[in-house]
Design a protein around this motif. Sequence first.
Motif, PDB file in Angstrom:
ATOM      1  N   LEU A   1      -1.335  -5.761 -11.265  1.00  0.00           N
ATOM      2  CA  LEU A   1      -1.079  -4.394 -10.798  1.00  0.00           C
ATOM      3  C   LEU A   1      -1.805  -4.039  -9.492  1.00  0.00           C
ATOM      4  O   LEU A   1      -1.260  -3.281  -8.712  1.00  0.00           O
ATOM      5  CB  LEU A   1      -1.260  -3.747 -11.993  1.00  0.00           C
ATOM      6  CG  LEU A   1      -0.234  -4.106 -13.370  1.00  0.00           C
ATOM      7  CD1 LEU A   1      -0.512  -3.049 -14.448  1.00  0.00           C
ATOM      8  CD2 LEU A   1       1.081  -3.915 -12.978  1.00  0.00           C
ATOM      9  N   ASP A   2      -3.063  -4.521  -9.594  1.00  0.00           N
ATOM     10  CA  ASP A   2      -3.828  -4.136  -8.463  1.00  0.00           C
ATOM     11  C   ASP A   2      -3.167  -4.805  -7.137  1.00  0.00           C
ATOM     12  O   ASP A   2      -2.759  -5.839  -6.854  1.00  0.00           O
ATOM     13  CB  ASP A   2      -5.194  -4.840  -8.626  1.00  0.00           C
ATOM     14  CG  ASP A   2      -5.914  -4.536  -7.450  1.00  0.00           C
ATOM     15  OD1 ASP A   2      -6.533  -3.083  -7.182  1.00  0.00           O
ATOM     16  OD2 ASP A   2      -6.361  -5.574  -6.658  1.00  0.00           O
ATOM     17  N   VAL A   3      -3.172  -3.893  -6.146  1.00  0.00           N
ATOM     18  CA  VAL A   3      -2.436  -4.573  -4.770  1.00  0.00           C
ATOM     19  C   VAL A   3      -3.147  -5.443  -4.211  1.00  0.00           C
ATOM     20  O   VAL A   3      -2.563  -6.585  -3.638  1.00  0.00           O
ATOM     21  CB  VAL A   3      -2.643  -3.324  -3.778  1.00  0.00           C
ATOM     22  CG1 VAL A   3      -1.862  -3.715  -2.426  1.00  0.00           C
ATOM     23  CG2 VAL A   3      -1.583  -2.273  -4.126  1.00  0.00           C
ATOM     24  N   GLU A   4      -4.564  -5.606  -4.464  1.00  0.00           N
ATOM     25  CA  GLU A   4      -5.281  -6.734  -3.619  1.00  0.00           C
ATOM     26  C   GLU A   4      -4.781  -7.934  -4.424  1.00  0.00           C
ATOM     27  O   GLU A   4      -4.891  -8.917  -3.945  1.00  0.00           O
ATOM     28  CB  GLU A   4      -6.825  -6.386  -3.488  1.00  0.00           C
ATOM     29  CG  GLU A   4      -7.262  -4.961  -2.925  1.00  0.00           C
ATOM     30  CD  GLU A   4      -7.089  -4.910  -1.299  1.00  0.00           C
ATOM     31  OE1 GLU A   4      -6.843  -5.801  -0.874  1.00  0.00           O
ATOM     32  OE2 GLU A   4      -6.550  -3.748  -1.177  1.00  0.00           O
TER      33      GLU A   4
ATOM     34  N   ILE B   1       6.399   3.531  -6.233  1.00  0.00           N
ATOM     35  CA  ILE B   1       7.413   2.716  -6.613  1.00  0.00           C
ATOM     36  C   ILE B   1       7.134   1.412  -6.220  1.00  0.00           C
ATOM     37  O   ILE B   1       6.202   0.706  -5.774  1.00  0.00           O
ATOM     38  CB  ILE B   1       8.599   3.170  -5.427  1.00  0.00           C
ATOM     39  CG1 ILE B   1       7.992   2.990  -3.783  1.00  0.00           C
ATOM     40  CG2 ILE B   1       9.078   4.541  -5.725  1.00  0.00           C
ATOM     41  CD1 ILE B   1       8.973   3.524  -2.814  1.00  0.00           C
ATOM     42  N   SER B   2       8.248   0.473  -6.477  1.00  0.00           N
ATOM     43  CA  SER B   2       8.193  -0.998  -6.020  1.00  0.00           C
ATOM     44  C   SER B   2       8.066  -1.318  -4.784  1.00  0.00           C
ATOM     45  O   SER B   2       8.843  -0.552  -4.097  1.00  0.00           O
ATOM     46  CB  SER B   2       9.033  -1.832  -7.099  1.00  0.00           C
ATOM     47  OG  SER B   2      10.401  -1.322  -6.328  1.00  0.00           O
ATOM     48  N   THR B   3       7.661  -2.593  -4.212  1.00  0.00           N
ATOM     49  CA  THR B   3       7.861  -2.776  -2.796  1.00  0.00           C
ATOM     50  C   THR B   3       9.422  -3.092  -2.757  1.00  0.00           C
ATOM     51  O   THR B   3       9.878  -2.849  -1.470  1.00  0.00           O
ATOM     52  CB  THR B   3       7.030  -4.348  -2.519  1.00  0.00           C
ATOM     53  OG1 THR B   3       7.602  -5.118  -3.235  1.00  0.00           O
ATOM     54  CG2 THR B   3       5.424  -3.929  -2.964  1.00  0.00           C
ATOM     55  N   THR B   4      10.193  -3.673  -3.560  1.00  0.00           N
ATOM     56  CA  THR B   4      11.555  -3.487  -3.452  1.00  0.00           C
ATOM     57  C   THR B   4      12.170  -2.222  -2.930  1.00  0.00           C
ATOM     58  O   THR B   4      13.073  -2.224  -2.181  1.00  0.00           O
ATOM     59  CB  THR B   4      12.254  -4.251  -4.647  1.00  0.00           C
ATOM     60  OG1 THR B   4      11.473  -5.447  -5.223  1.00  0.00           O
ATOM     61  CG2 THR B   4      13.785  -4.458  -4.352  1.00  0.00           C
TER      62      THR B   4
ATOM     63  N   ASP C   1      -2.682   5.523   3.101  1.00  0.00           N
ATOM     64  CA  ASP C   1      -2.138   4.206   3.036  1.00  0.00           C
ATOM     65  C   ASP C   1      -1.207   3.989   4.227  1.00  0.00           C
ATOM     66  O   ASP C   1      -0.611   3.123   4.192  1.00  0.00           O
ATOM     67  CB  ASP C   1      -1.212   4.102   1.694  1.00  0.00           C
ATOM     68  CG  ASP C   1      -2.334   3.899   0.473  1.00  0.00           C
ATOM     69  OD1 ASP C   1      -3.174   3.080   0.560  1.00  0.00           O
ATOM     70  OD2 ASP C   1      -2.171   4.833  -0.310  1.00  0.00           O
ATOM     71  N   ARG C   2      -1.435   4.636   5.455  1.00  0.00           N
ATOM     72  CA  ARG C   2      -0.821   4.537   6.503  1.00  0.00           C
ATOM     73  C   ARG C   2      -0.994   3.047   7.097  1.00  0.00           C
ATOM     74  O   ARG C   2      -1.768   2.730   7.092  1.00  0.00           O
ATOM     75  CB  ARG C   2      -1.157   5.549   7.746  1.00  0.00           C
ATOM     76  CG  ARG C   2      -2.745   5.423   8.150  1.00  0.00           C
ATOM     77  CD  ARG C   2      -3.083   6.672   8.880  1.00  0.00           C
ATOM     78  NE  ARG C   2      -4.429   6.734   9.466  1.00  0.00           N
ATOM     79  CZ  ARG C   2      -5.343   6.666   8.688  1.00  0.00           C
ATOM     80  NH1 ARG C   2      -5.497   6.544   7.379  1.00  0.00           N
ATOM     81  NH2 ARG C   2      -6.478   6.486   9.153  1.00  0.00           N
TER      82      ARG C   2
ATOM     83  N   ARG D   1       0.879  -1.351  -0.070  1.00  0.00           N
ATOM     84  CA  ARG D   1       0.046   0.003   0.095  1.00  0.00           C
ATOM     85  C   ARG D   1       1.043   1.092  -0.045  1.00  0.00           C
ATOM     86  O   ARG D   1       0.623   2.336  -0.603  1.00  0.00           O
ATOM     87  CB  ARG D   1      -0.761  -0.014   1.321  1.00  0.00           C
ATOM     88  CG  ARG D   1      -1.982  -1.201   1.352  1.00  0.00           C
ATOM     89  CD  ARG D   1      -3.355  -0.777   0.131  1.00  0.00           C
ATOM     90  NE  ARG D   1      -3.898   0.540   0.934  1.00  0.00           N
ATOM     91  CZ  ARG D   1      -4.966   0.512   1.402  1.00  0.00           C
ATOM     92  NH1 ARG D   1      -5.557  -0.399   1.610  1.00  0.00           N
ATOM     93  NH2 ARG D   1      -5.648   1.751   1.752  1.00  0.00           N
ATOM     94  N   LEU D   2       2.028   1.382   0.864  1.00  0.00           N
ATOM     95  CA  LEU D   2       2.807   2.452   0.979  1.00  0.00           C
ATOM     96  C   LEU D   2       3.415   2.656  -0.638  1.00  0.00           C
ATOM     97  O   LEU D   2       3.444   3.714  -0.827  1.00  0.00           O
ATOM     98  CB  LEU D   2       4.029   2.182   1.734  1.00  0.00           C
ATOM     99  CG  LEU D   2       3.387   2.169   3.399  1.00  0.00           C
ATOM    100  CD1 LEU D   2       4.351   1.788   4.448  1.00  0.00           C
ATOM    101  CD2 LEU D   2       2.794   3.572   3.760  1.00  0.00           C
ATOM    102  N   ALA D   3       4.015   1.535  -1.143  1.00  0.00           N
ATOM    103  CA  ALA D   3       4.664   1.710  -2.385  1.00  0.00           C
ATOM    104  C   ALA D   3       3.751   2.106  -3.621  1.00  0.00           C
ATOM    105  O   ALA D   3       4.251   3.045  -4.232  1.00  0.00           O
ATOM    106  CB  ALA D   3       5.298  -0.065  -2.853  1.00  0.00           C
ATOM    107  N   ARG D   4       2.567   1.581  -3.420  1.00  0.00           N
ATOM    108  CA  ARG D   4       1.559   2.126  -4.332  1.00  0.00           C
ATOM    109  C   ARG D   4       1.330   3.697  -4.117  1.00  0.00           C
ATOM    110  O   ARG D   4       1.191   4.587  -4.988  1.00  0.00           O
ATOM    111  CB  ARG D   4       0.147   1.481  -4.140  1.00  0.00           C
ATOM    112  CG  ARG D   4      -0.830   1.870  -5.255  1.00  0.00           C
ATOM    113  CD  ARG D   4      -2.217   1.497  -5.197  1.00  0.00           C
ATOM    114  NE  ARG D   4      -2.696   1.792  -3.901  1.00  0.00           N
ATOM    115  CZ  ARG D   4      -3.989   1.254  -3.459  1.00  0.00           C
ATOM    116  NH1 ARG D   4      -4.616   0.393  -4.119  1.00  0.00           N
ATOM    117  NH2 ARG D   4      -4.395   1.803  -2.349  1.00  0.00           N
TER     118      ARG D   4
END
Length: 236
Positions: A216-219, A57-60, A95-96, A50-53
Amino acid sequence: MLHPQSNRAAPLPIRRTGLDRQTPFSFSCMRCLQCCQAKKIQVNPYEIARLARNLSISTTQCIARYTTENGSYLKFDDENRCIFLGPQGCHVHADRPLVCRLYPLGRHRNERGEEWFSEIEPEAGCQGKYDREPGAVENWLDDQEVHRYLQAADNYLKLLWEMMALLEQGGNDEEGAEEADRAGTEEKSLFENGEWMDMDAAVRIFCTQRALPFPLDVEDKMRMHHDALQFWIQQS
Ligand code: SF4
Ligand code: SF4
């Protein structure tokens, strides 16, 4: 508790514990930002995604720039302020993480699936107001839009217990350890190095192995991450 509230030498005391979703509770946050300092904010792969979105940026990249311990905790700066705290407040408010949403409550859940909440003594200087509106813990959860976060936390906790059992078994079982060495798969290194926390990296491996499109969708991505981890645990 899934998300420890503080890394102070003396954690904030607990006012009440054993609260359930129907327990009366009402709180109005005044956004004075006192509680975004001197904490240890634990996050799971869903919260990182959620933070990356939010940050595009990517989760990496998110893990490398904004977390410690392979994506387990948010970074704090030299003044012990959360890395996402700015003069206007939280940069990533929409997205906290869960712990920020629940505060001043903390949630507990045990292996039997029993859930309860604690109410933490507020920060010194907290401007929050109690009992302005009639309400219960359930209303606070709704207001803070935590339900997807709670589901994700429960699912990752279950997977984490399974991974820990697997690693413990491997460590105690010589034959199993040799077998694991022989396999030498990317998946095993993901578990051992804690890299499984990097949702994009893990899902990319899973998609590449199966010639699937990268979600691409987070869920959707989280569901595939769960499938991947579950599959790799079963294979190990
Ligand atoms: S310290 Fe209290 S009022 Fe201030 S942001 Fe945190 S919860 Fe809200
Ligand atoms: S993520 Fe946002 S709400 Fe949570 S501690 Fe950091 S600045 Fe505060």
